[in-house]
Design a protein around this motif. Structure first.
Motif, PDB file in Angstrom:
ATOM      1  N   TYR A 170       2.809  -1.106  -7.519  1.00 57.92           N
ATOM      2  CA  TYR A 170       2.549  -2.510  -7.835  1.00 57.92           C
ATOM      3  C   TYR A 170       3.092  -3.399  -6.726  1.00 57.92           C
ATOM      4  CZ  TYR A 170       0.789  -4.602 -12.142  1.00 57.92           C
ATOM      5  OH  TYR A 170      -0.019  -5.159 -13.093  1.00 57.92           O
ATOM      6  N   PRO A 171       2.509  -4.580  -6.517  1.00 58.65           N
ATOM      7  CA  PRO A 171       3.163  -5.522  -5.595  1.00 58.65           C
ATOM      8  C   PRO A 171       4.460  -5.978  -6.258  1.00 58.65           C
ATOM      9  CG  PRO A 171       0.901  -6.196  -6.132  1.00 58.65           C
ATOM     10  CD  PRO A 171       1.273  -5.115  -7.091  1.00 58.65           C
ATOM     11  N   ALA A 172       5.579  -5.944  -5.507  1.00 55.98           N
ATOM     12  CA  ALA A 172       6.899  -6.155  -6.126  1.00 55.98           C
ATOM     13  C   ALA A 172       6.974  -7.460  -6.916  1.00 55.98           C
ATOM     14  CB  ALA A 172       7.971  -6.108  -5.052  1.00 55.98           C
ATOM     15  N   ALA A 173       6.370  -8.525  -6.412  1.00 58.77           N
ATOM     16  CA  ALA A 173       6.509  -9.810  -7.097  1.00 58.77           C
ATOM     17  C   ALA A 173       5.607  -9.887  -8.330  1.00 58.77           C
ATOM     18  CB  ALA A 173       6.165 -10.939  -6.140  1.00 58.77           C
ATOM     19  N   GLU A 174       4.514  -9.166  -8.278  1.00 59.20           N
ATOM     20  CA  GLU A 174       3.544  -9.165  -9.366  1.00 59.20           C
ATOM     21  C   GLU A 174       4.102  -8.443 -10.605  1.00 59.20           C
ATOM     22  OE1 GLU A 174       0.878 -10.936  -9.055  1.00 59.20           O
ATOM     23  OE2 GLU A 174      -0.211 -10.261 -10.844  1.00 59.20           O
ATOM     24  N   PRO A 230       0.822  -1.223   0.000  1.00 55.25           N
ATOM     25  CA  PRO A 230       0.000   0.000   0.000  1.00 55.25           C
ATOM     26  C   PRO A 230       0.853   1.269   0.000  1.00 55.25           C
ATOM     27  CG  PRO A 230      -0.762  -1.542   1.697  1.00 55.25           C
ATOM     28  CD  PRO A 230       0.495  -2.117   1.150  1.00 55.25           C
ATOM     29  N   VAL A 231       2.033   1.205   0.607  1.00 52.46           N
ATOM     30  CA  VAL A 231       2.914   2.384   0.598  1.00 52.46           C
ATOM     31  C   VAL A 231       3.360   2.678  -0.838  1.00 52.46           C
ATOM     32  CG1 VAL A 231       5.105   3.346   1.438  1.00 52.46           C
ATOM     33  CG2 VAL A 231       3.685   1.957   2.958  1.00 52.46           C
ATOM     34  N   ALA A 232       3.626   1.615  -1.601  1.00 50.10           N
ATOM     35  CA  ALA A 232       3.999   1.799  -3.009  1.00 50.10           C
ATOM     36  C   ALA A 232       2.863   2.482  -3.769  1.00 50.10           C
ATOM     37  CB  ALA A 232       4.331   0.441  -3.638  1.00 50.10           C
ATOM     38  N   LEU A 233       1.637   2.053  -3.503  1.00 47.34           N
ATOM     39  CA  LEU A 233       0.481   2.681  -4.165  1.00 47.34           C
ATOM     40  C   LEU A 233       0.393   4.162  -3.781  1.00 47.34           C
ATOM     41  CD1 LEU A 233      -2.320  -0.020  -3.677  1.00 47.34           C
ATOM     42  CD2 LEU A 233      -0.920   0.395  -5.704  1.00 47.34           C
TER      43      LEU A 233
END
Ligand code: G6P
Length: 611
Positions: free
Chosen positions: A500-504, A480-483
């Motif tokens: 984005y989620p890093a792995a996604e 959520p911090v990335a968003l």
């Protein structure tokens, strides 16, 4: 975050006080009021709404006076209505008081005063203080002695100004945690105010009180004392800023001011709520709803924008510590998609403004389906606050910058408090609770440390100012911090950014990566750190330009990242607060360097009251 102004001298007080209030109006404007000492009386005029409403009311029946205090309110206790407006009065109408801050032991003091026979006409913590002054005012003593006696019993934050017809032509002002300064006027007049904007039209010479000080202001001059009664000397400073920067506290923009206010706003959201020994919290707004909350089997959070991101962090926390299933929904989607709301579902609406149309509509939808409703809201008495069954206020003060900053970190802490409440009543141990409480207690100081990175981040922004895209990646609490980091950059600098989620990332965005794509990795040392290191390697292998936000020396990342931003370490859930702050600063500086309108970005509105 209310505004206070006071004047004692030889001129008509009303226009001076009204002018001061207008300059303070950015601090809050849900009601305004004035108390004037004329002869043997205290005359009070109060109005809901903005200062111009108060001005209109005063014009109808003007009062001649040379001493008075005035207030523009941002509600913290009680709705923004007339009885709750300041000044608050003693029962006999001889003492008037205006207040900025939160009195933590107001409930206990109110009970004590009720036992003495005092009746209360407002829901405010402020009324408790004025009635306490009345109780403690001994015959043949001065107003300042009664004020000091009362303040010795008060816990919490206050900046106050008091006048009384029993000891007239003087103002007693005091500060503890909420600023109150003295304005040294021309010969024969003294002012006070919650900040320099209040007094700047008459003087640029100010005296800042220290916490635990009180001052006596009379036409002949002023004296400053410590609460113990000892007279203390405080220096006179020259205000060199212009009015606009006074309102912004010397910062270039409200957004920067609000970013830098975060240590204080985080202290405010926790004030009086942490129970260190018990590893628990005391939350006045939900205290009477223990039964409903014990029966909650699922929480559906509804919110928009930044508040939705806060909800995601809340979801992770509540599931980890309280083991309650949580869904976080875009309010705009939830309201139209026929959601299944089984019995035992709590709808939790998160909103800074408390006025967002979609969040309000989702709330009504949930209510209609029979859910209990709760708010995590900043604006006291706002529509969402009024429509929810119970809730937690943020006490972050008005947020002026359109891009939300301080409200977001306060939402994260409010949701941590709620997690502690729910967790400790389910399966969270005392030890776990204490660990979270301890981490909360040190959080404001850690945010202060992060703010010291400001210059470093400004340099970084300079480096990336021509970027056209940005990718923000994080896992777990950092997703959520990335968003939020990406949203901040989009909002104020108009650079396209994606969180984005890093792995996604492997399932799409990786196709975008080349030496022209800055990638911000949220990589504090938490349970997914090693996984994030692998994701960093994947980006490095494709020549992406990497900025990593880390929480220690991160030796594993040496040679793999282009820039490192180091924040202090804390528990994983609260790392989300610490890693957010540098991203706010990065977005801010990028916007300033690119010449964007930081406080009012194009096409955006602070409060979206349409669908
Ligand atoms: C607008 C604001 C955002 C905010 C969102 C939700 O889009 O520009 O900063 O996050 O509304 O607002 P709320 O007041 O409900 O938190």
């Amino acid at each position: 975050m209310c505004g206070i102004v006071g004047y004692v001298g030889s001129r008509e007080a009303t226009p001076i006080l009204l002018e001061g209030l207008k300059r303070l109006e950015y601090r809050g404007y849900d009601s305004a009021g004035i108390a004037l000492l004329n002869g043997k009386n205290v005359s009070v005029v109060k109005q809901p709404g903005k200062v111009r409403e108060l001005e209109k009311a005063i014009k109808v029946s003007p009062i001649s006076a040379t001493c008075g205090i005035a207030h523009t309110r941002w509600a913290t206790h009680g709705s923004p209505n007339l009885p709750n407006a300041h000044p608050q009065m003693s029962t006999d109408g001889t003492i008037a008081l205006v207040h900025n801050g939160i009195i933590e032991n107001a409930d206990a003091l109110r009970v004590q005063l009720q036992k003495e026979g005092y009746l209360f006409v407002s829901e405010t913590d402020t009324e408790v203080v004025v009635k306490l002054i009345d109780l403690l005012w001994m015959e043949d003593t001065l107003l300042e002695e009664a004020v000091a006696a009362a303040l010795r019993q008060v816990e919490g934050a206050y900046g106050i100004a008091v006048v009384s017809s029993r000891d007239s032509n003087k103002i007693v002002a005091a500060q503890n945690g909420s600023p109150l300064l003295i304005g040294v006027g021309q010969e024969g007049e003294v002012l006070c105010g919650s900040n320099a904007a209040a007094v700047i039209s008459l003087t640029r010479e100010v005296v800042y009180l220290d916490d635990g000080d009180y001052a006596v202001l009379e036409p002949s001059g002023f004296r400053t004392y410590h609460l113990s009664g000892t007279e203390v000397a405080r220096s006179v400073y020259q205000v060199t800023w212009d009015l606009e920067s006074v309102e912004k506290g010397g910062y270039e923009h409200f957004m920067l001011k609000e970013i830098f206010e975060q240590p204080e706003t985080l202290r405010n959201v926790m004030r009086g709520r942490l129970l260190e020994e018990e590893g628990d919290v005391r939350l006045g707004g939900i205290r009477d709803h223990a039964k409903e909350l014990a029966e909650v089997r699922r929480i559906v959070m509804t919110a928009c924008g930044t508040s939705w991101h806060a909800g995601l962090v809340g979801e992770y926390m509540l599931e980890e510590f309280a083991r309650i299933p949580v869904n976080v929904e875009y309010a705009s989607e939830f309201r139209y998609r026929h959601p299944v709301l089984e019995e035992g579902t709590l709808n939790l609406a998160i909103s800074q403004s408390g006025e967002t149309a979609d969040t309000l509509a989702a709330l009504k939808e949930a209510k209609q389906a029979g859910s209990d409703t709760m708010g995590v809201v900043n604006t006291v008495g706002s529509t969402i606050a009024r429509h929810t069954d119970f809730g937690i206020y943020l006490h972050a003060g008005p947020e002026i910058g359109v891009a939300s900053t301080k409200a977001f970190t306060s939402q994260l802490v409010a949701l941590t408090l709620f997690t502690l409440y729910m967790g400790r009543r389910r399966q969270m141990s005392v030890l776990q609770g204490r660990e979270v409480v301890a981490a909360l207690q040190e959080l404001p100081d850690l945010v202060e440390e992060v703010l010291q990175l400001n210059d470093e981040i400004r340099d970084l922004a300079q480096h990336f100012k021509d970027a056209r895209n940005f990718l923000y990646l994080g896992r777990g609490y950092q997703f959520p911090v990335a968003l939020e980091g990406a949203l901040k950059l989009k909002e104020v600098s108009y650079i396209h950014a994606e969180g984005y989620p890093a792995a996604e990332m492997k399932h799409g965005p990786i196709a975008l990566i080349d030496d022209d794509m800055p990638v911000v990795f949220l990589a504090p040392r938490d349970s997914v750190y090693t996984k994030v290191v692998s994701n960093i390697e994947e980006v490095k292998a494709r020549q992406g330009r990497i900025i990593a936000v880390v929480s220690d020396n991160a030796p594993e990342l040496k040679g793999k990242v282009d820039h490192m931003i180091r924040v202090p370490h804390t528990i994983p859930s609260l790392l989300s607060v610490l890693t957010t702050v540098p991203l706010q600063l990065l977005a801010y500086h990028m916007a300033v360097i690119r010449g964007a309108n930081v406080d009012q970005p194009r096409n955006l509105a602070k409060s979206v009251t349409v669908e």
